[in-house]
Design a protein around this motif. Structure first.
Motif: not given
Length: 510
Positions: A72-77, A125-130, A445-453
């Motif tokens: 999540g963190y990596l995909s946010d950045n 790895i697939c699911m969380e960014p989705t 929006a800028n932390k959507m991935g890490v918070f989802m993770g």
């Protein structure tokens, strides 16, 4: 005035655009359902018993605790030629597909446990960014539709995948029995098909959907905040001193409990070390975050993830508790349902017997029933929400699932187990859609991935708890009767239903 006019709202997407961006979940759930419906069978075939069944699953969720927020963190950045989230779709698809091809050929129990570890991490790895992808691509008013579409594909993929071994055996005359210690061909061919479907479905989403750039997402976020109606919470970063104090406390408690467990291990269960070790590990993580906070003023992902964990929006905290108690029953089901149905309803615990394999095949059909119900429920839940508060709709669905799990104890005819699985299907559909629709509106929006993770910690943590205590409960408390693992799960889901009443909406973190 010009600034207001220049604020561009995120455009609504068409039905087919939403279809394409969610289609990858068909493949993700295909792999996930094959894993859930058949891994217990594979483990038992390779020599696992009730006492160590749950602990064999723990490597995968522990990996998830690490993988999910990192991804999540990596995909946010991340932003490259492929996009923001899509690079992780591709990496996860390749690894998960290979795992599905290898898993049913496991020669030893330890090898199968290792492949489960890799498979679960790859699917995550697939699911969380989705999940974050829906929040990125859809405006607020369409996010519920997006998650409902994901739920639809989850249901379709799971129906077919869960029933595949049964279909292979009954439709294509592929053997569902094998020599002791050998995985049946019906299971092997099902996993091969799953690997292909998972890869192709995710590739379709990658090639058919173009992501917004970070600059566009930032502009959309400003426009959304300008509309108002959202309470924005601001949290000061955690200090090193706070990390050190609380981390030391968690570490000491974990070490003391582990020592006491060692002293009384004959009367308890070794699986409880997962719980006590987890407490100590969380303490160590806080100590590391404290050291990094004290000695490194620059940006580092570990400290940011830890700080975000302790500064979740209020809505996210309340949803997290509900998620915890609503996911625990499903891990109990995925771990013990095969053993429960084959022993309680078919009267056999011998993986080489005809009765056991008939029961195991029927479990696949039952999994298909609840996932098939998910397709119907995903369309019905929006109608329920029109008649009542969203939280009440979620509560009712969780109550249906809890009652379904409890009824396994009293229903004797395995054919009638289809009825409670319909209730479980409604709960599953609600769990897969409603919390994420509420959550995405509470996240920046800028932390959507890490918070989802981080949010998925509360999916993984009940799995770790299940692996810690279910083996103990089944072997020491319930006299090796795995049916009671489902009863415990039903009680947990009823509690989750009550806790939905605490959820607040429109509270966003900053």
């Amino acid at each position: 005035m010009n600034n207001e006019n220049n604020m561009q709202k995120k455009p609504e997407l068409s039905f087919w655009q939403i279809w394409n961006m969610c289609f990858g979940f068909l493949g993700i759930q295909f792999g996930f359902s094959l894993q859930n419906a058949n891994v217990s069978r594979i483990f038992e075939t390779l020599g696992a018993d009730y006492g160590n069944m749950a602990i064999l699953f723990v490597a995968a969720p522990i990996t998830g605790l690490i993988v999910q927020p990192i991804v999540g963190y990596l995909s946010d950045n991340t932003w490259n030629r492929l996009g923001r989230r899509r690079p992780f779709f591709l990496i996860g698809a390749i690894a998960a597909s290979l795992s599905l091809l290898i898993m049913p050929n496991s020669p030893y129990l330890w090898f199968a446990a290792g492949m489960l570890w890799i498979m679960d991490a790859s699917i995550n790895i697939c699911m969380e960014p989705t999940r974050a992808f829906v929040g990125d691509m859809l405006p607020k008013q369409q996010r519920a539709t997006g998650y409902a579409m994901q739920t639809f594909f989850i249901g379709v993929g799971a129906v077919v995948a869960s029933a595949l071994p049964w279909m292979m055996s009954n439709w294509f005359d592929i053997s569902n029995t094998a020599a002791p210690g050998v995985i049946p061909d019906s299971v092997k061919f099902s996993f091969y098909a799953g690997g292909v479907v998972l890869f192709l479905a995710i590739i379709w989403t990658i090639v058919s959907t173009k992501e917004y750039s970070p600059e566009q997402l930032e502009a959309f976020e400003r426009a959304e905040e300008h509309e108002g109606g959202v309470i924005v919470e601001h949290h000061a970063p955690r200090t090193a001193s706070t990390y050190f104090k609380q981390g030391s406390l968690w570490l000491v408690v974990g070490v003391i409990l582990s020592a006491l467990l060692t002293y009384h291990i004959d009367a308890l269960d070794k699986g409880l070390f997962i719980l006590t070790g987890g407490i100590a590990f969380f303490g160590v993580c806080q100590l590391i975050a404290g050291w990094l906070t004290e000695h490194h003023t620059g940006k580092n992902g570990f400290s940011e993830v830890m700080n975000d964990l302790f500064s979740m929006p209020q809505t996210m905290k309340q949803l997290a508790v509900v998620q915890f108690f609503s996911w625990f029953p499903f891990f109990a089901m995925w771990t013990y349902m095969t053993a429960a149905v084959t022993s309680h309803h078919y009267g056999s615990s011998d993986p080489t017997s005809v009765l056991y394999n008939e029961g195991a095949d029927w479990v696949g059909v039952l999994n298909a029933v609840y996932n098939g119900t998910t397709i119907f429920a995903a369309m019905l839940i929006p109608l329920m929400v029109r008649w009542m508060n969203l939280r009440y709709a979620h509560m009712i669905n969780l109550f249906l699932g809890g009652a379904g799990f409890l009824s396994f104890l009293w229903i004797q005819d395995p054919t009638l187990l289809i009825i409670p699985m319909i209730g479980v299907g409604f709960a599953w559909a609600s769990i897969l859609g409603v919390p994420y629709a509420l959550l995405s509106n509470a996240l920046p929006a800028n932390k959507m991935g890490v918070f989802m993770g981080i949010f998925n910690y509360f999916i993984v943590l009940p799995q770790i708890l299940a692996a810690s205590i279910l083996g103990f409960l089944v072997s020491k408390i319930f006299s090796n009767e795995p049916i009671y693992a489902l009863v415990v799960g039903g009680m947990s889901m009823l509690l989750a239903g009550v806790l939905t009443l605490r959820i607040q909406e429109n509270v966003k973190g900053a």
